[in-house]
Write a protein that holds these residues in place. Sequence first.
Motif, mmCIF file in Angstrom:
data_model
loop_
_atom_site.group_PDB
_atom_site.id
_atom_site.type_symbol
_atom_site.label_atom_id
_atom_site.label_comp_id
_atom_site.label_asym_id
_atom_site.label_seq_id
_atom_site.Cartn_x
_atom_site.Cartn_y
_atom_site.Cartn_z
ATOM 1 N N LEU A 280 11.771 -1.528 -15.069
ATOM 2 C CA LEU A 280 11.359 -0.474 -16.001
ATOM 3 C C LEU A 280 12.128 0.815 -15.757
ATOM 4 O O LEU A 280 12.533 1.490 -16.708
ATOM 5 N N ILE A 281 12.348 1.157 -14.500
ATOM 6 C CA ILE A 281 13.117 2.367 -14.171
ATOM 7 C C ILE A 281 14.511 2.266 -14.775
ATOM 8 O O ILE A 281 14.992 3.203 -15.414
ATOM 9 N N ARG A 282 15.151 1.145 -14.561
ATOM 10 C CA ARG A 282 16.511 0.956 -15.080
ATOM 11 C C ARG A 282 16.521 0.939 -16.605
ATOM 12 O O ARG A 282 17.376 1.554 -17.241
ATOM 13 N N THR A 283 15.563 0.246 -17.194
ATOM 14 C CA THR A 283 15.502 0.156 -18.658
ATOM 15 C C THR A 283 15.258 1.525 -19.277
ATOM 16 O O THR A 283 15.948 1.914 -20.224
ATOM 17 N N PHE A 284 14.280 2.272 -18.748
ATOM 18 C CA PHE A 284 13.994 3.605 -19.299
ATOM 19 C C PHE A 284 15.178 4.549 -19.086
ATOM 20 O O PHE A 284 15.448 5.398 -19.927
ATOM 21 N N GLY A 285 15.896 4.411 -17.980
ATOM 22 C CA GLY A 285 17.077 5.240 -17.750
ATOM 23 C C GLY A 285 18.157 4.987 -18.798
ATOM 24 O O GLY A 285 18.714 5.916 -19.374
ATOM 25 N N CYS B 292 11.237 11.398 -23.682
ATOM 26 C CA CYS B 292 10.099 10.563 -23.262
ATOM 27 C C CYS B 292 10.572 9.435 -22.351
ATOM 28 O O CYS B 292 9.961 9.170 -21.306
ATOM 29 N N PHE B 293 11.670 8.783 -22.717
ATOM 30 C CA PHE B 293 12.214 7.726 -21.860
ATOM 31 C C PHE B 293 12.639 8.292 -20.504
ATOM 32 O O PHE B 293 12.439 7.655 -19.470
ATOM 33 N N ALA B 294 13.232 9.483 -20.494
ATOM 34 C CA ALA B 294 13.659 10.103 -19.228
ATOM 35 C C ALA B 294 12.455 10.425 -18.344
ATOM 36 O O ALA B 294 12.488 10.233 -17.121
ATOM 37 N N LEU B 295 11.373 10.901 -18.956
ATOM 38 C CA LEU B 295 10.158 11.195 -18.196
ATOM 39 C C LEU B 295 9.541 9.916 -17.634
ATOM 40 O O LEU B 295 9.060 9.892 -16.493
ATOM 41 N N LEU B 296 9.564 8.832 -18.425
ATOM 42 C CA LEU B 296 9.070 7.544 -17.926
ATOM 43 C C LEU B 296 9.957 7.022 -16.796
ATOM 44 O O LEU B 296 9.462 6.500 -15.789
#
Length: 190
Positions: free
Chosen positions: A13-18, A61-65
């Motif tokens: 999830l970290i990689r995907t949201f990044g 929003c993706f960066a915050l996630l």
Amino acid sequence: MIQFLIELPTWMLIRTFGILSYLTLFVGMAIGIIYSYPQIKGHKKGQLLRWHTYANLTGTCFALLHTAFLIIDTFMPFDWAELLIPFSAKNNPVLNGLGTIAMYGLLLVLFTTDIRNKLKRKVWLALHLLSYPIFVLSLLHGFFLGTESKQGWAAMMYIATAIILVSLTLVRFQLSSRKRQVKVGQSKQV
């Protein structure tokens, strides 16, 4: 609830949201540059502004996630200080610090855009142009720190997005210089 969070595939999830953050912010920035082209007018300009705003808010929003999941990751957890204080991360402090600064810059650009009616245009524009160094910081953070960056598709994504934004910016400068030349030519004829 805690068990549910721990069992999430946080590293994925970290990689995907990044990556999603980077790509949607790239799209927002590209649309913003096109929005400033002098020949874009009327309804199209309004549509572009909506898409520019939507892409940048979504990217934020993706960066915050991306950031939030670093707190609960069990593989390489970050503490709040590492996320909030640039260059304080135990692992890759410089590259993580670039990501932190990019996040602060992104929030500053979004906030000042929300209050732009209260700012002088030159001040708002100067702050808005911080999008360029913020993009570079994000690119460096993702390219050199991202797990996927070792794969060809990710490296090509970073290179292609950089080339596209540089190209759009050069076209923008060329169009605005032509517009100024036309205005100067018209004022000399009068």
